[in-house]
Motif scaffolding. Sequence first.
Motif, PDB file in Angstrom:
ATOM      1  N   GLY A  38     125.157  52.099  34.792  1.00 46.32           N
ATOM      2  CA  GLY A  38     123.641  51.804  34.345  1.00 46.32           C
ATOM      3  C   GLY A  38     122.787  51.501  35.798  1.00 46.32           C
ATOM      4  N   GLU A  39     123.374  50.728  36.714  1.00 46.60           N
ATOM      5  CA  GLU A  39     122.556  50.733  37.702  1.00 46.60           C
ATOM      6  C   GLU A  39     122.584  52.042  38.415  1.00 46.60           C
ATOM      7  N   GLU A  40     123.579  52.842  38.445  1.00 47.92           N
ATOM      8  CA  GLU A  40     123.551  54.195  39.054  1.00 47.92           C
ATOM      9  C   GLU A  40     122.275  55.019  38.497  1.00 47.92           C
ATOM     10  N   ILE A  41     122.194  54.786  37.149  1.00 51.12           N
ATOM     11  CA  ILE A  41     121.126  55.731  36.448  1.00 51.12           C
ATOM     12  C   ILE A  41     119.780  55.187  36.871  1.00 51.12           C
ATOM     13  N   VAL A  42     119.647  53.802  37.103  1.00 51.01           N
ATOM     14  CA  VAL A  42     118.172  53.543  37.337  1.00 51.01           C
ATOM     15  C   VAL A  42     117.924  53.648  38.779  1.00 51.01           C
ATOM     16  N   GLY A  43     119.010  53.666  39.645  1.00 57.92           N
ATOM     17  CA  GLY A  43     118.805  53.912  41.059  1.00 57.92           C
ATOM     18  C   GLY A  43     118.370  55.268  41.419  1.00 57.92           C
ATOM     19  N   HIS A  44     119.085  56.334  40.789  1.00 57.81           N
ATOM     20  CA  HIS A  44     118.888  57.745  40.643  1.00 57.81           C
ATOM     21  C   HIS A  44     117.609  58.035  39.965  1.00 57.81           C
ATOM     22  N   LEU A  45     117.061  57.681  39.091  1.00 58.89           N
ATOM     23  CA  LEU A  45     115.820  57.697  38.369  1.00 58.89           C
ATOM     24  C   LEU A  45     114.525  57.164  39.578  1.00 58.89           C
ATOM     25  N   LEU A  46     114.913  56.044  40.388  1.00 59.31           N
ATOM     26  CA  LEU A  46     113.893  55.423  41.155  1.00 59.31           C
ATOM     27  C   LEU A  46     113.764  56.569  42.497  1.00 59.31           C
ATOM     28  N   ASP A  47     114.784  56.979  42.972  1.00 53.80           N
ATOM     29  CA  ASP A  47     115.063  58.051  44.010  1.00 53.80           C
ATOM     30  C   ASP A  47     114.416  59.202  43.532  1.00 53.80           C
ATOM     31  N   SER A  48     114.601  59.830  42.430  1.00 59.15           N
ATOM     32  CA  SER A  48     113.976  61.227  42.140  1.00 59.15           C
ATOM     33  C   SER A  48     112.375  60.840  42.054  1.00 59.15           C
ATOM     34  N   LEU A  49     112.053  59.855  41.099  1.00 60.94           N
ATOM     35  CA  LEU A  49     110.697  59.677  40.970  1.00 60.94           C
ATOM     36  C   LEU A  49     109.787  59.465  42.394  1.00 60.94           C
ATOM     37  N   ALA A  50     110.518  58.924  43.236  1.00 65.39           N
ATOM     38  CA  ALA A  50     109.866  58.704  44.629  1.00 65.39           C
ATOM     39  C   ALA A  50     109.624  59.986  45.396  1.00 65.39           C
ATOM     40  N   LYS A  51     110.557  61.187  44.795  1.00 69.79           N
ATOM     41  CA  LYS A  51     110.244  62.414  45.594  1.00 69.79           C
ATOM     42  C   LYS A  51     109.142  63.128  44.730  1.00 69.79           C
TER      43      LYS A  51
END
Length: 361
Positions: A224-237
């Motif tokens: 679950g943490e990996e999913i949210v982290g990936h979302l933040l990384d992707s949205l920041a780009k």
Amino acid sequence: MEECLKRALPNHSDEERNLIKRLFRLRPKKTSKNLTPRDMKRFINRICALHKQWCGSVPLKFQALYALYEDEINDEKLIEGKFTNQETFSKVLNVLGEDREEWRRYLAALYFNVPPERAIHVLIGNRVEGALSGGNKEELRKLTEIVGIWEVVEDVLDRMDLREHPEQIGLACLALSDAPDAPNRLFLHLSGMLLRSIRNWDKLDERSCEGLVTLSKRLEGRRGEEIVGHLLDSLAKTKPPEETTVDWVKGVLKIVKRAKEIGLEEKLKEFRVEGDASDYLRVLRALAMVIEDALPFSEYFAPKINGKEVLQDLSSKIISEGTEKLGDMVRCLLKVPKFSELAEGEWQSLVEAIRQKLDNQ
């Protein structure tokens, strides 16, 4: 009737023939007309025709069930399970024995003329795909009573182009969010697709992000943490979309709130809004439009560009065209450390622009 069944189905047991007689006794009564030998023969002839085609793949008792209800069978009746005189239909199903829950599969096979293993896919496949692609949890919940639903969902998800469309992953998760007994393997599959997604993050909106948050909650812990982290990384780009900025920001807010809930503070501090000053001001205006939800989380919406450029661009817009929700925009702006830590002199152009606008009005 017994004599006709013995001649028509000589290779079947007395038990099977008796079951057919019991089904016929419970047949739906369409008229007040008295039963005749001709009615019995017509029923048995129909079973024989079905038996000749399906003897190896559809059990005889389901062929008899189809012959009983053939006149009123359609897609809706098969999905909803509502036939003439529902009480009688329930009794009919009880006569079928332990595998009575498979009645939809076999009747759909006969109705659509497809193998039983594909029958449920043909019956509900389009509806399942529509529910998943539209995030329609009510529609999917209606279908969950159908035996075989999860194999159909899995098949549909395999056929959907998900890896390039994270918004579709979110909508699929939203559709599944209220589905009882949805197997974990479906959510694991969707999370795998999401973690491999590399583009189209500007297509996310409030509903698809709600689904993605649901996915992170379903797969609690490290995944679950990996999913949210990936979302933040992707949205920041991702550069915010021009036409749908407000809906996009509402969605990103849901992701940010979830990150805050599970303690991803470091990830949140690194999160930045991509684009130039104009892009950032669109995001700021969107935050101002949902100020009550946004204000506690505005600090995480820092721009990638220099803060001075944002203030200069905002000053120019105030003088040239005015800005709606300006007070709320500044409230959000002051929550962002990148701006609140600027020296007083850096704010002077914005203060003068506001003063000039007020004087002119």
